[in-house]
Design an enzyme around this catalytic site. Structure first.
Site, PDB file in Angstrom:
ATOM      1  N   GLU A   1      -2.345   8.102   4.781  1.00 29.02           N
ATOM      2  CA  GLU A   1      -2.068   8.784   5.162  1.00 29.02           C
ATOM      3  C   GLU A   1      -2.287   9.398   6.908  1.00 29.02           C
ATOM      4  O   GLU A   1      -3.063   9.722   7.127  1.00 29.02           O
ATOM      5  CB  GLU A   1      -3.686  10.186   3.760  1.00 29.02           C
ATOM      6  CG  GLU A   1      -3.126  11.570   4.541  1.00 29.02           C
ATOM      7  CD  GLU A   1      -4.460  12.741   3.988  1.00 29.02           C
ATOM      8  OE1 GLU A   1      -5.169  12.053   3.039  1.00 29.02           O
ATOM      9  OE2 GLU A   1      -4.464  13.569   3.996  1.00 29.02           O
ATOM     10  N   GLY A   2      -1.207   9.787   6.559  1.00 30.54           N
ATOM     11  CA  GLY A   2      -1.407  10.472   8.428  1.00 30.54           C
ATOM     12  C   GLY A   2      -2.279  11.565   8.433  1.00 30.54           C
ATOM     13  O   GLY A   2      -3.293  12.777   7.454  1.00 30.54           O
TER      14      GLY A   2
ATOM     15  N   LYS B   1      -6.859   6.386   7.105  1.00 33.29           N
ATOM     16  CA  LYS B   1      -6.555   7.659   7.225  1.00 33.29           C
ATOM     17  C   LYS B   1      -6.917   7.078   8.735  1.00 33.29           C
ATOM     18  O   LYS B   1      -7.972   7.333   9.730  1.00 33.29           O
ATOM     19  CB  LYS B   1      -7.219   8.797   6.649  1.00 33.29           C
ATOM     20  CG  LYS B   1      -7.340  10.246   7.057  1.00 33.29           C
ATOM     21  CD  LYS B   1      -6.841  11.006   6.521  1.00 33.29           C
ATOM     22  CE  LYS B   1      -6.679  12.735   7.005  1.00 33.29           C
ATOM     23  NZ  LYS B   1      -5.684  13.179   6.631  1.00 33.29           N
TER      24      LYS B   1
ATOM     25  N   ASP C   1     -11.250  13.484   3.091  1.00 26.28           N
ATOM     26  CA  ASP C   1      -9.876  13.092   2.440  1.00 26.28           C
ATOM     27  C   ASP C   1     -11.038  11.694   2.327  1.00 26.28           C
ATOM     28  O   ASP C   1     -10.183  10.789   0.906  1.00 26.28           O
ATOM     29  CB  ASP C   1      -9.239  12.738   4.396  1.00 26.28           C
ATOM     30  CG  ASP C   1      -8.320  14.522   3.257  1.00 26.28           C
ATOM     31  OD1 ASP C   1      -9.091  15.422   2.595  1.00 26.28           O
ATOM     32  OD2 ASP C   1      -7.613  14.759   4.561  1.00 26.28           O
TER      33      ASP C   1
ATOM     34  N   GLY D   1      -2.121  15.873   9.104  1.00 27.07           N
ATOM     35  CA  GLY D   1      -1.194  17.242   9.367  1.00 27.07           C
ATOM     36  C   GLY D   1       0.412  16.383   9.273  1.00 27.07           C
ATOM     37  O   GLY D   1       0.367  15.871   8.522  1.00 27.07           O
TER      38      GLY D   1
HETATM   39  N1  LIG Z   1      -2.474  19.166  -6.726  1.00 28.07           N
HETATM   40  C1  LIG Z   1      -3.157  19.785  -6.453  1.00 28.07           C
HETATM   41  N2  LIG Z   1      -3.963  20.342  -7.649  1.00 28.07           N
HETATM   42  C2  LIG Z   1      -4.853  20.544  -6.945  1.00 28.07           C
HETATM   43  N3  LIG Z   1      -5.345  20.863  -6.037  1.00 28.07           N
HETATM   44  C3  LIG Z   1      -4.488  20.868  -5.146  1.00 28.07           C
HETATM   45  C4  LIG Z   1      -3.236  20.413  -5.187  1.00 28.07           C
HETATM   46  N4  LIG Z   1      -2.780  19.904  -4.402  1.00 28.07           N
HETATM   47  C5  LIG Z   1      -3.414  20.514  -2.890  1.00 28.07           C
HETATM   48  N5  LIG Z   1      -4.652  21.637  -3.814  1.00 28.07           N
HETATM   49  C6  LIG Z   1      -5.411  21.224  -3.297  1.00 28.07           C
HETATM   50  O1  LIG Z   1      -5.215  21.979  -1.818  1.00 28.07           O
HETATM   51  C7  LIG Z   1      -5.866  21.670  -0.633  1.00 28.07           C
HETATM   52  C8  LIG Z   1      -5.070  21.105  -0.013  1.00 28.07           C
HETATM   53  O2  LIG Z   1      -5.132  20.110  -0.342  1.00 28.07           O
HETATM   54  P1  LIG Z   1      -5.055  18.330   0.756  1.00 28.07           P
HETATM   55  O3  LIG Z   1      -6.351  18.436   0.866  1.00 28.07           O
HETATM   56  O4  LIG Z   1      -4.420  17.348  -0.307  1.00 28.07           O
HETATM   57  O5  LIG Z   1      -4.008  18.964   1.444  1.00 28.07           O
HETATM   58  P2  LIG Z   1      -4.444  17.742   3.112  1.00 28.07           P
HETATM   59  O6  LIG Z   1      -2.279  17.993   3.223  1.00 28.07           O
HETATM   60  O7  LIG Z   1      -4.525  16.780   2.385  1.00 28.07           O
HETATM   61  O8  LIG Z   1      -4.596  18.670   4.102  1.00 28.07           O
HETATM   62  P3  LIG Z   1      -5.199  17.691   5.843  1.00 28.07           P
HETATM   63  O9  LIG Z   1      -4.140  17.905   6.740  1.00 28.07           O
HETATM   64  O10 LIG Z   1      -6.241  18.423   5.674  1.00 28.07           O
HETATM   65  O11 LIG Z   1      -5.337  16.602   5.490  1.00 28.07           O
HETATM   66  C9  LIG Z   1      -7.188  21.231  -1.136  1.00 28.07           C
HETATM   67  O12 LIG Z   1      -8.760  22.203  -1.569  1.00 28.07           O
HETATM   68  C10 LIG Z   1      -6.314  20.716  -2.405  1.00 28.07           C
HETATM   69  O13 LIG Z   1      -8.198  20.089  -3.275  1.00 28.07           O
HETATM   70 MG   LIG Z   2      -5.285  15.453   3.844  1.00 26.22          MG
END
Ligand SMILES: Nc1ncnc2c1ncn2[C@@H]1O[C@H](COP(=O)(O)OP(=O)(O)OP(=O)(O)O)[C@@H](O)[C@H]1O
Ligand SMILES: [Mg+2]
Length: 224
Positions: free
Chosen positions: A112-113, A38, A51, A115
């Protein structure tokens, strides 16, 4: 470079980390040595699993936080701003060499990117530029509901405009009983973007053994 994939999304909080984690766990459970990467993580001052920590737990990797994410910041800001607030600038070459180092000795790397694709890592270097430099196919994570057609098609178009390959779109979290809009969104994105649209259900993130296997197509460069 080992085989790899770059998980991006239509924006922040759409589930990139969850999709990357499930993919990393699937590959690791197939016996591959999986590294995770990341480029920058922000918002470390906020509660909850970071992350890098989730990606490490899912992949079984023994990489340190710094090896997974070379730039780490407390404020929940865009990486270029978080870096500026810390009195520095994210250096593209350091990101590329950290990604190469992370991939060393691994069979596959899951990146992982931060945003979405057009987020600046530094004022002149976007997440999309890093994705192009790393050269892995993209997974585009998007929400299932209203608004997602526009966000997803914009992201796919921005990816292709830079010569990036979109392996698949992942709608997340996909409801157990999708309504008409969600089902239609899936078909419409597949038709208009000409891409496979996968889904991932809501998971118990604390219990990786309950996660379903997840193996997206990865286009020209097969991941497994
Ligand atoms: N399939 C899923 N099952 C359970 N929880 C999920 C699921 N998808 C997303 N979430 C929840 O939604 C929130 C956002 O998910 P995630 O952290 O993966 O997003 P992200 O795109 O990686 O965000 P960021 O831009 O901060 O890296 C988290 O709290 C995560 O636990
Ligand atoms: Mg994330």
């Amino acid at each position: 470079m080992p085989r790899g994939i770059f998980v991006t999304g239509t924006g922040t909080e759409v589930g990139k980390s969850v999709v990357a984690a499930v993919l990393a766990r699937t590959l690791a459970s197939e016996g591959l040595r999986v590294s995770v990467f990341k480029p920058a993580v922000t918002g470390l001052e906020e509660e909850g699993e970071s992350d890098p920590a989730l990606l490490r737990r899912a992949s079984g990797s023994s990489q340190s936080d710094e090896q997974i994410a070379p730039y780490r910041y407390g404020p929940p800001a865009s990486p270029h701003l978080a870096a500026a607030l810390a009195g520095e600038e994210i250096e593209p070459e350091r990101l590329r060499s950290a990604a190469r180092a992370a991939a060393e000795g691994a069979d596959a790397i899951v990146c992982e990117g931060v945003g979405g694709l057009m987020v600046p890592l530094s004022p002149g270097y976007l997440v999309r530029d890093l994705a192009a430099d790393l050269g892995h196919p993209l997974l585009v994570v998007a929400s299932p509901g209203l608004g997602t057609i526009n966000h997803t098609l914009l992201t796919v178009e921005a990816a292709r405009a830079a010569g990036l390959e979109v392996a698949a779109v992942v709608l997340n979290p996909w409801p157990q009983d999708p309504d008409e809009i969600e089902r239609s969104n899936r078909e419409t994105i597949a038709a208009l973007a000409g891409v496979e649209v996968l889904t991932l259900p809501r998971l118990d993130l604390a219990d990786p053994r309950s996660w379903p296997p997840f193996s997206p197509p990865t286009g020209r460069k097969p991941l497994t």
